[in-house]
Design a protein around this motif. Structure first.
Motif, PDB file in Angstrom:
ATOM      1  N   ARG A   1      14.469  -7.886 -10.726  1.00 24.63           N
ATOM      2  CA  ARG A   1      15.264  -6.729 -10.320  1.00 24.63           C
ATOM      3  C   ARG A   1      14.539  -5.462 -10.744  1.00 24.63           C
ATOM      4  O   ARG A   1      13.556  -5.500 -11.485  1.00 24.63           O
ATOM      5  CB  ARG A   1      16.659  -6.759 -10.927  1.00 24.63           C
ATOM      6  CG  ARG A   1      16.662  -6.745 -12.440  1.00 24.63           C
ATOM      7  CD  ARG A   1      18.091  -6.707 -12.957  1.00 24.63           C
ATOM      8  NE  ARG A   1      18.110  -6.967 -14.387  1.00 24.63           N
ATOM      9  CZ  ARG A   1      19.195  -6.907 -15.132  1.00 24.63           C
ATOM     10  NH1 ARG A   1      20.365  -6.593 -14.595  1.00 24.63           N
ATOM     11  NH2 ARG A   1      19.135  -7.167 -16.420  1.00 24.63           N
ATOM     12  N   GLU A   2      15.055  -4.320 -10.254  1.00 25.56           N
ATOM     13  CA  GLU A   2      14.489  -3.031 -10.614  1.00 25.56           C
ATOM     14  C   GLU A   2      15.429  -2.331 -11.586  1.00 25.56           C
ATOM     15  O   GLU A   2      16.658  -2.388 -11.447  1.00 25.56           O
ATOM     16  CB  GLU A   2      14.264  -2.181  -9.361  1.00 25.56           C
ATOM     17  CG  GLU A   2      13.170  -2.770  -8.483  1.00 25.56           C
ATOM     18  CD  GLU A   2      12.869  -1.917  -7.263  1.00 25.56           C
ATOM     19  OE1 GLU A   2      12.223  -0.873  -7.392  1.00 25.56           O
ATOM     20  OE2 GLU A   2      13.297  -2.315  -6.160  1.00 25.56           O
ATOM     21  N   LEU A   3      14.814  -1.687 -12.580  1.00 24.28           N
ATOM     22  CA  LEU A   3      15.553  -0.941 -13.598  1.00 24.28           C
ATOM     23  C   LEU A   3      15.059   0.492 -13.591  1.00 24.28           C
ATOM     24  O   LEU A   3      13.998   0.794 -13.041  1.00 24.28           O
ATOM     25  CB  LEU A   3      15.291  -1.542 -14.990  1.00 24.28           C
ATOM     26  CG  LEU A   3      15.565  -3.035 -15.184  1.00 24.28           C
ATOM     27  CD1 LEU A   3      15.079  -3.481 -16.568  1.00 24.28           C
ATOM     28  CD2 LEU A   3      17.061  -3.328 -15.031  1.00 24.28           C
TER      29      LEU A   3
ATOM     30  N   ASP B   1      11.770   7.779  -1.036  1.00 16.23           N
ATOM     31  CA  ASP B   1      12.707   6.876  -0.364  1.00 16.23           C
ATOM     32  C   ASP B   1      12.002   5.828   0.502  1.00 16.23           C
ATOM     33  O   ASP B   1      12.453   5.502   1.603  1.00 16.23           O
ATOM     34  CB  ASP B   1      13.694   7.672   0.510  1.00 16.23           C
ATOM     35  CG  ASP B   1      14.743   8.399  -0.336  1.00 16.23           C
ATOM     36  OD1 ASP B   1      14.796   8.158  -1.562  1.00 16.23           O
ATOM     37  OD2 ASP B   1      15.503   9.209   0.239  1.00 16.23           O
ATOM     38  N   GLY B   2      10.884   5.315  -0.005  1.00 19.00           N
ATOM     39  CA  GLY B   2      10.186   4.245   0.706  1.00 19.00           C
ATOM     40  C   GLY B   2       9.303   4.725   1.855  1.00 19.00           C
ATOM     41  O   GLY B   2       8.560   3.943   2.442  1.00 19.00           O
ATOM     42  N   LYS B   3       9.384   6.045   2.167  1.00 23.19           N
ATOM     43  CA  LYS B   3       8.460   6.586   3.165  1.00 23.19           C
ATOM     44  C   LYS B   3       7.121   6.730   2.443  1.00 23.19           C
ATOM     45  O   LYS B   3       7.046   7.352   1.397  1.00 23.19           O
ATOM     46  CB  LYS B   3       8.946   7.945   3.671  1.00 23.19           C
ATOM     47  CG  LYS B   3      10.296   7.865   4.378  1.00 23.19           C
ATOM     48  CD  LYS B   3      10.849   9.261   4.666  1.00 23.19           C
ATOM     49  CE  LYS B   3      12.233   9.205   5.292  1.00 23.19           C
ATOM     50  NZ  LYS B   3      13.266   8.621   4.395  1.00 23.19           N
TER      51      LYS B   3
ATOM     52  N   VAL C   1       0.860  -1.190   0.000  1.00 27.71           N
ATOM     53  CA  VAL C   1       0.000   0.000   0.000  1.00 27.71           C
ATOM     54  C   VAL C   1       0.895   1.238   0.000  1.00 27.71           C
ATOM     55  O   VAL C   1       1.978   1.254   0.596  1.00 27.71           O
ATOM     56  CB  VAL C   1      -1.002   0.045   1.180  1.00 27.71           C
ATOM     57  CG1 VAL C   1      -1.884  -1.183   1.189  1.00 27.71           C
ATOM     58  CG2 VAL C   1      -0.316   0.234   2.503  1.00 27.71           C
ATOM     59  N   LYS C   2       0.408   2.249  -0.713  1.00 30.59           N
ATOM     60  CA  LYS C   2       1.201   3.478  -0.877  1.00 30.59           C
ATOM     61  C   LYS C   2       0.321   4.698  -0.660  1.00 30.59           C
ATOM     62  O   LYS C   2      -0.818   4.734  -1.117  1.00 30.59           O
ATOM     63  CB  LYS C   2       1.766   3.564  -2.301  1.00 30.59           C
ATOM     64  CG  LYS C   2       2.636   2.400  -2.703  1.00 30.59           C
ATOM     65  CD  LYS C   2       3.204   2.581  -4.109  1.00 30.59           C
ATOM     66  CE  LYS C   2       4.120   1.427  -4.467  1.00 30.59           C
ATOM     67  NZ  LYS C   2       4.749   1.580  -5.784  1.00 30.59           N
ATOM     68  N   ALA C   3       0.888   5.678   0.018  1.00 31.56           N
ATOM     69  CA  ALA C   3       0.246   6.992   0.060  1.00 31.56           C
ATOM     70  C   ALA C   3       0.400   7.593  -1.338  1.00 31.56           C
ATOM     71  O   ALA C   3       1.516   7.646  -1.855  1.00 31.56           O
ATOM     72  CB  ALA C   3       0.922   7.869   1.096  1.00 31.56           C
TER      73      ALA C   3
ATOM     74  N   ASN D   1       6.904   1.188 -12.320  1.00 29.36           N
ATOM     75  CA  ASN D   1       6.660   1.418 -10.896  1.00 29.36           C
ATOM     76  C   ASN D   1       6.237   2.867 -10.671  1.00 29.36           C
ATOM     77  O   ASN D   1       5.090   3.139 -10.364  1.00 29.36           O
ATOM     78  CB  ASN D   1       7.883   1.062 -10.057  1.00 29.36           C
ATOM     79  CG  ASN D   1       7.684   1.421  -8.586  1.00 29.36           C
ATOM     80  OD1 ASN D   1       6.553   1.410  -8.093  1.00 29.36           O
ATOM     81  ND2 ASN D   1       8.751   1.767  -7.903  1.00 29.36           N
ATOM     82  N   GLU D   2       7.154   3.818 -10.871  1.00 29.15           N
ATOM     83  CA  GLU D   2       6.743   5.219 -10.688  1.00 29.15           C
ATOM     84  C   GLU D   2       7.582   6.140 -11.548  1.00 29.15           C
ATOM     85  O   GLU D   2       8.547   5.723 -12.187  1.00 29.15           O
ATOM     86  CB  GLU D   2       6.780   5.633  -9.216  1.00 29.15           C
ATOM     87  CG  GLU D   2       8.167   5.686  -8.632  1.00 29.15           C
ATOM     88  CD  GLU D   2       8.229   6.544  -7.366  1.00 29.15           C
ATOM     89  OE1 GLU D   2       7.328   7.361  -7.099  1.00 29.15           O
ATOM     90  OE2 GLU D   2       9.243   6.420  -6.648  1.00 29.15           O
ATOM     91  N   LEU D   3       7.178   7.402 -11.561  1.00 27.70           N
ATOM     92  CA  LEU D   3       7.809   8.414 -12.398  1.00 27.70           C
ATOM     93  C   LEU D   3       8.403   9.518 -11.531  1.00 27.70           C
ATOM     94  O   LEU D   3       7.857   9.863 -10.492  1.00 27.70           O
ATOM     95  CB  LEU D   3       6.768   9.082 -13.320  1.00 27.70           C
ATOM     96  CG  LEU D   3       5.870   8.173 -14.159  1.00 27.70           C
ATOM     97  CD1 LEU D   3       4.901   9.029 -14.981  1.00 27.70           C
ATOM     98  CD2 LEU D   3       6.698   7.281 -15.072  1.00 27.70           C
TER      99      LEU D   3
HETATM  100  N1  LIG Z   1       4.069  -3.218  -6.137  1.00 28.65           N
HETATM  101  C1  LIG Z   1       5.291  -3.445  -5.642  1.00 28.65           C
HETATM  102  N2  LIG Z   1       5.765  -4.711  -5.530  1.00 28.65           N
HETATM  103  C2  LIG Z   1       6.988  -4.961  -5.002  1.00 28.65           C
HETATM  104  N3  LIG Z   1       7.811  -4.009  -4.540  1.00 28.65           N
HETATM  105  C3  LIG Z   1       7.412  -2.728  -4.616  1.00 28.65           C
HETATM  106  C4  LIG Z   1       6.138  -2.379  -5.173  1.00 28.65           C
HETATM  107  N4  LIG Z   1       6.028  -1.041  -5.125  1.00 28.65           N
HETATM  108  C5  LIG Z   1       7.150  -0.576  -4.566  1.00 28.65           C
HETATM  109  N5  LIG Z   1       7.997  -1.565  -4.252  1.00 28.65           N
HETATM  110  C6  LIG Z   1       9.338  -1.420  -3.635  1.00 28.65           C
HETATM  111  O1  LIG Z   1       9.351  -0.246  -2.836  1.00 28.65           O
HETATM  112  C7  LIG Z   1      10.250   0.724  -3.377  1.00 28.65           C
HETATM  113  C8  LIG Z   1       9.696   2.131  -3.184  1.00 28.65           C
HETATM  114  O2  LIG Z   1       8.441   2.244  -3.843  1.00 28.65           O
HETATM  115  P1  LIG Z   1       8.094   3.503  -4.749  1.00 28.65           P
HETATM  116  O3  LIG Z   1       6.681   3.379  -5.204  1.00 28.65           O
HETATM  117  O4  LIG Z   1       9.139   3.649  -5.792  1.00 28.65           O
HETATM  118  O5  LIG Z   1       8.142   4.682  -3.664  1.00 28.65           O
HETATM  119  P2  LIG Z   1       9.141   5.904  -3.433  1.00 28.65           P
HETATM  120  O6  LIG Z   1       8.344   7.073  -3.890  1.00 28.65           O
HETATM  121  O7  LIG Z   1       9.375   5.890  -1.965  1.00 28.65           O
HETATM  122  O8  LIG Z   1      10.377   5.658  -4.257  1.00 28.65           O
HETATM  123  C9  LIG Z   1      10.439   0.313  -4.835  1.00 28.65           C
HETATM  124  O9  LIG Z   1      11.653   0.777  -5.362  1.00 28.65           O
HETATM  125  C10 LIG Z   1      10.387  -1.207  -4.709  1.00 28.65           C
HETATM  126  O10 LIG Z   1      11.621  -1.713  -4.222  1.00 28.65           O
END
Ligand SMILES: Nc1ncnc2c1ncn2[C@@H]1O[C@H](COP(=O)(O)OP(=O)(O)O)[C@@H](O)[C@H]1O
Ligand SMILES: [Mg+2]
Length: 391
Positions: free
Chosen positions: A190-192, A155-157, A147-149, A269-271
């Motif tokens: 992995r993440e790219l 940085d994961g916060k 879950v995400k705000a 994942n995100e922008l």
């Molecule tokens: N749906 C997901 N499944 C697995 N890992 C995730 C997922 N979303 C985020 N993560 C992990 O959490 C990290 C931070 O999430 P992210 O959405 O990029 O937030 P932030 O804005 O803090 O960078 C990602 O780089 C990844 O490692």
């Protein structure tokens, strides 16, 4: 409306390390930056003489400051969208513009827009109801889910793994009962990250796709180019980033964080629409750094080559550790690693805080990784604890 040119003053909202690292590029090109800084001792305010200390959340402050600049860009994505709309209404040129930036500010808007446009994203739902989280979890193979705000995280916060409905409820309560973005846990290998610079005229420069390694939600290490990434997959990632930049009309740097799946598919994942941690290697490892290309792009100047200067570049972040004075690490690191590039941000050390980075570039990837990691740990802790990657 002003038409920015090379003679323009570029205003940057925010005075963190990203704004700070724009300054060497501005110096080399003879460009002028002006900052709206959170404090006089913020990383960029230390090195950019023309700055106003003020709160970007105060529209009068923001608008008054923007009058100093011919074009406004950003060190972070926290400026309220309604303030950006007010700037636009006052004929302030923002790059990226408010309509694009919202997709880097709001993860819910980003998911909805990218999914609707057919870009591959994780399965998700937006809800403030724990029962809906559970119903979604059922559809994607059960808990845990992520879950995400939607706003304000970094940085994961603002990102949590939740294991059951109670934890989902707790996360919703913690964020004041607002709707959260709920995602499947993506089983990535992995993440790219794919980084592009895009100018208002539509010119695009695309950097090599990198592998990013996060620790505790924070970017820890970046390898350029991503090792072993098949050429067609690298091109697919670059194409995604270019298409998203065009679709959203992004200007400046756009970073697209990606998940690489076991079957080779890529999910967004995100922008981020500003220079990004996954592009710091470009300062030393590419012909034109992301910071220079960001400035060129916001001024609508022709972009510089994103080509790498070495076979491999490895960037490792320096995180706050036991040593309060980072420069204490210089005698050891400089003596041991004359080829390493060191960047410290002028920040007060706090545990886990990003306070600098190092970049190693050359031919032997394993050697570069261990050298960069050793140096970063030495700055943090005055030792290398003998853990993973140590020599
Ligand atoms: N749906 C997901 N499944 C697995 N890992 C995730 C997922 N979303 C985020 N993560 C992990 O959490 C990290 C931070 O999430 P992210 O959405 O990029 O937030 P932030 O804005 O803090 O960078 C990602 O780089 C990844 O490692
Ligand atoms: Mg992220």
């Amino acid at each position: 409306v002003k038409v920015p040119s090379a003679a323009s003053t570029v205003g940057v909202v925010g005075a963190g390390q990203l704004a700070r690292m724009m300054q060497p590029a501005a110096i080399e090109l003879g460009l002028t930056l002006t900052l709206l800084a959170e404090s006089a001792d913020a990383p960029a305010a230390q090195v950019i003489p023309d700055h106003l200390v003020g709160d970007y959340r105060d529209l009068d402050v923001l608008r008054g400051w923007a009058g100093r600049a011919d074009v406004v860009t950003f060190d972070h994505e926290h400026v309220p969208p309604e303030h950006l709309a007010a700037l636009a209404a006052a004929d302030v040129v923002c790059r990226p513009g408010p309509a694009a930036l919202v997709y880097a500010q709001d993860k819910e808007r980003m998911r909805d827009r990218l999914s609707a446009a057919g870009f591959p994203c994780p399965h998700y739902v937006v809800t403030s109801e724990p029962a809906v989280v559970s119903a979604f979890a059922e559809q994607v193979g059960g808990y845990p889910v992520v879950v995400k705000a939607p706003r304000g995280g970094y940085d994961g916060k603002g990102v949590w793994y939740v294991a059951d409905e109670d934890e989902a409820g707790a996360a919703i309560t913690r964020t004041g009962g607002r709707a959260l973005l709920v995602e499947q846990v993506v089983p990535f290998i992995r993440e790219l990250a794919a980084l592009v610079a895009r100018s208002p005229s539509g010119q695009v420069a695309v950097y090599p796709v990198v592998e990013t390694i996060q620790r505790d939600g924070v970017c820890d290490e970046v390898i350029a180019p991503a090792p072993g990434l098949p050429a067609d997959r690298a091109v697919a990632a670059q194409r995604l980033a270019m298409e998203i930049a065009g679709e959203l009309d992004a200007t400046g740097i756009l970073a697209v964080e990606l998940f690489e799946l076991p079957d080779g598919r890529l999910l967004v994942n995100e922008l981020a629409m500003r220079p990004h941690n996954t592009g710091h290697w470009t300062i030393d490892g590419a012909v034109t750094s992301q910071f220079e290309n960001h400035l060129r792009a916001v001024l609508d100047l022709p972009l510089g080559s994103p080509a790498p200067r070495a076979r491999w570049s490895v960037m490792v972040n320096v995180l706050g550790g036991a040593i309060p004075t980072l420069t204490d690490g210089y005698p050891h690191v400089f003596a041991r690693e004359p080829r390493l590039r060191v960047h410290l941000y002028g920040k007060t050390v706090r545990p886990g805080r990003k306070v600098g980075h190092v970049t190693a570039y050359g031919d032997d990837l394993g050697d570069l990784r261990s050298r960069a990691r050793h140096a970063a740990r030495w700055f943090s802790d005055g030792c290398d604890d003998g853990g993973e990657g140590s020599r």
